[in-house]
Structure formats: C-alpha cells, structure tokens
Enzyme design. Structure first.
Site, PDB file in Angstrom:
ATOM      1  CB  THR A 120      -0.916   0.012   1.240  1.00 33.66           C
ATOM      2  OG1 THR A 120      -1.576   1.282   1.354  1.00 33.66           O
ATOM      3  CG2 THR A 120      -0.104  -0.198   2.517  1.00 33.66           C
ATOM      4  CG  ASP A 121      -1.089   4.911  -1.165  1.00 34.46           C
ATOM      5  OD1 ASP A 121      -1.699   4.253  -0.293  1.00 34.46           O
ATOM      6  OD2 ASP A 121      -1.653   5.776  -1.870  1.00 34.46           O
ATOM      7  CD  GLU A 122      -3.520   3.455   4.256  1.00 31.12           C
ATOM      8  OE1 GLU A 122      -3.433   3.532   5.499  1.00 31.12           O
ATOM      9  OE2 GLU A 122      -4.529   3.025   3.670  1.00 31.12           O
ATOM     10  CE1 TYR A 147      -3.096  -2.570   5.561  1.00 28.84           C
ATOM     11  CE2 TYR A 147      -3.443  -0.234   5.173  1.00 28.84           C
ATOM     12  CZ  TYR A 147      -3.258  -1.508   4.690  1.00 28.84           C
ATOM     13  OH  TYR A 147      -3.213  -1.734   3.337  1.00 28.84           O
ATOM     14  CE  LYS A 151       0.388  -4.736   2.930  1.00 32.81           C
ATOM     15  NZ  LYS A 151       0.245  -6.122   2.383  1.00 32.81           N
TER      16      LYS A 151
END
Length: 332
Positions: A120-122, A147, A151
């Site tokens: 994810t870009d998060e 989260y 990741k």
C-alpha cells in the site's frame, strides 16, 4: 502458469483472480482464511477447472509449503487492511501482515517460487494537502497506523529475502482501490450502500482528506504486468492519477444516485487520519508499458455504483453487522 493467490476471496484479490481468468490461460489456486473480509461469492461463476479455493491461513506453514511446492508463482494479497480495525486491535495485523508474509517468503525460498508482494502507499505516511509532490519508489517509509506499519514491515521482509536469500520477488505499492466485491466497511462502498438504503453518508473531519483512487481492475492489470515483465528485486508504484478528497467522492456518489450533493454529515475525525496520498506511477508506465483503463475516476465510480446497485444480494448480509460495529464503537 500456476499461480497461488493469497487473499484471493477478498476485494482486490478476487478482482485479480477474475482478471487473470479473463485475460490469460493461467490456473489459479486461492488461499483464503475466509475472515469477514473474504467471501466465496466473490469467486462465483469462475471455471472450476481453472480456479480452486483452499480455505486456510497463511500462518499455517505446512499448508503454505505444500501449496508453494506445486505452483510457479505466489501473488500475495492476504492482509488485515482496515485502519479503524487496526486502531481497535493491532494484534491480527502483526500476525497476518508480518508473520504471514514471513511464512510465505520461507516457502517461496524453499521451492524457488516467483513471489509478488502487494502493498500500500500508506507505508509512506501522508503528504500535506498543498504539497505538489507525490510518492515515488524512493520515498522514505513513514507509516502512521498499526495497519500501515505492519505493511511496511512486510515490504522490508520481502526486500531482505531478495537480498539475503535470492528470492525472486517484486513489490507493488498501490493507491486506494475501489470497484466490485469491496467490503461495505470501506469508504466508497459504505457510502454507496448507505445512499442506496436511504441513509446519509458520514465524513470524518472536514472531508478534505485526499486519496489517490484506482479501479481494482486497473490494479489487477498492473500486477499481472509486473508478474510478467517486472525486474526482480524492484518495487513499482501503481496509481491512476485519481486524486480526490473525501468530500468530492461523496458528492459524486450522491449526484450519481440522484440525491442532493450536500446530503451528508460531518463527524469527529478518526485518530491519526492521514491527510493525503498521491502516487507517481511513472516507473511502471515507462519501464513496463502499463496504462490504466479507467483514467477518468468519475467513469470508474459510476461503474462501481452500478455494480453495487445490481448486486445487493452480495453486500446485504455484511451491511447491518458492519453498521452495528460502527455504532458500538462510537465511530462514524
């Protein structure tokens, strides 16, 4: 090619399975724990001679080893992914996202299986609303939630296994997905199904938080491109230039469904709510020749709204339990 797709009964994973069946001759084995986010119905209608569902956990080393031994590639979608849930209980995120990825990497290492990791870009944190920059493959990691931090940890494991053990792996970090088969706890399907049921959508804070949206079918085509053409050890960012703030998205949904564009409520913001994500997918486009089908977010959103309108039987069983959970937690 025989592809093992972890989390293939979930939202993005099931879209990938449908895309593979429609666009290749590959066969697919789906490994999915079928938590609340996984749904057998998301694989309905796929040919039984090309798609097999194995119900199991990526933390089950023996099962993962057995499956890896008879596949050519692993595409790893399985993850705990809902930020609100990670704030309430981080433990499943550590187990699935970190330990689960480790388990898969060890099987890929043992059997020399091509490995592609979905992220994810998060992991990059967030950007200021007025910042002209976008995330690139060189952006430093700065996760802000349980989260996104798990990741980020899983990404780093993949990189280490490539360098230390020669695992044939690639990584992709994608912007926010939307499209069919997405659980109604997530932002876009929750707002669509609220409006379809006569409920007013709710926005955290002022609704100014920006996400870079991509249709799940475009994500799927990008992953397949990386699996076929990607350089081993490399990371590719996947995005479709779909930056919209949450207020704009809700207003588009309301308008598409024939409601006043201001028929929504603002509620207390969630803790640590990232301001803005934005992806620069130049590397993927120039080096591997990928382009998105849904370059126009409004067109992709309209197609998504049509799918939810036509498939209430798929999402209705999730809806009341999801809303009850939000009410019980005091969240929007």
């Amino acid at each position: 090619m025989r592809i093992l797709v972890t989390g293939g009964a979930g939202f993005i994973g099931s879209n990938f399975v449908h895309h593979v069946v429609a666009n290749t001759d590959h066969t697919v084995t789906v490994l999915d724990k079928l938590t609340y986010a996984g749904n057998r119905a998301s694989l309905a209608g796929l040919p039984a001679d090309r798609v097999e569902l194995v119900v199991g956990d990526i933390l089950d080393g023996a099962l993962v080893d057995e499956l890896a031994a008879r596949h050519d590639a692993i595409v790893h979608y399985a993850a705990e992914s809902h930020n609100d849930n990670s704030l309430a209980d981080p433990s499943p995120f550590v187990q699935t996202n970190v330990v689960g990825t480790f388990t898969l990497l060890e099987a890929a290492r043992k059997h020399d299986v091509r490995f592609h990791h979905i992220s994810t870009d998060e992991v990059y944190g967030d950007l200021e609303l007025d910042d002209p920059e976008r995330f690139t493959e060189a952006t430093a990691y700065n996760p802000s939630s349980p989260y996104s931090s798990t990741k980020a940890g899983s990404d780093l494991l993949v990189r280490a296994w490539v360098r230390s053990f020669g695992v044939r792996a690639t990584i992709s970090n994608c912007s926010n997905n939307y499209g069919p088969y997405q659980h109604v706890e997530k932002f876009i399907p929750r707002q669509i199904t609220n409006v379809l049921r006569g409920e007013r959508p709710k926005l955290y804070g002022s609704g100014e938080n920006v996400r870079d949206w991509i249709h799940a079918d475009d994500h799927s085509s990008a992953v397949l491109t990386i699996l076929d053409k990607g350089v081993l050890g490399e990371t590719y960012l996947i995005g479709a230039d779909g930056e919209k703030n949450n207020r704009e998205v809700v207003e588009l949904i309301l308008t598409e469904l024939g409601q006043p564009s201001d028929a929504y409520d603002l509620v207390t913001d969630r803790p640590g709510h990232d301001l803005r994500y934005a992806i620069d997918s130049t590397k993927l486009r120039t080096e591997l020749g990928w382009t998105p089908r849904y370059g126009d977010f409004a067109a992709g959103l309209a197609a998504t709204i049509t799918w939810y309108r036509d498939n209430e039987a798929w999402w209705a069983p999730q809806k009341e339990a999801t809303e009850a959970k939000y009410r019980a937690s005091g969240q929007a």
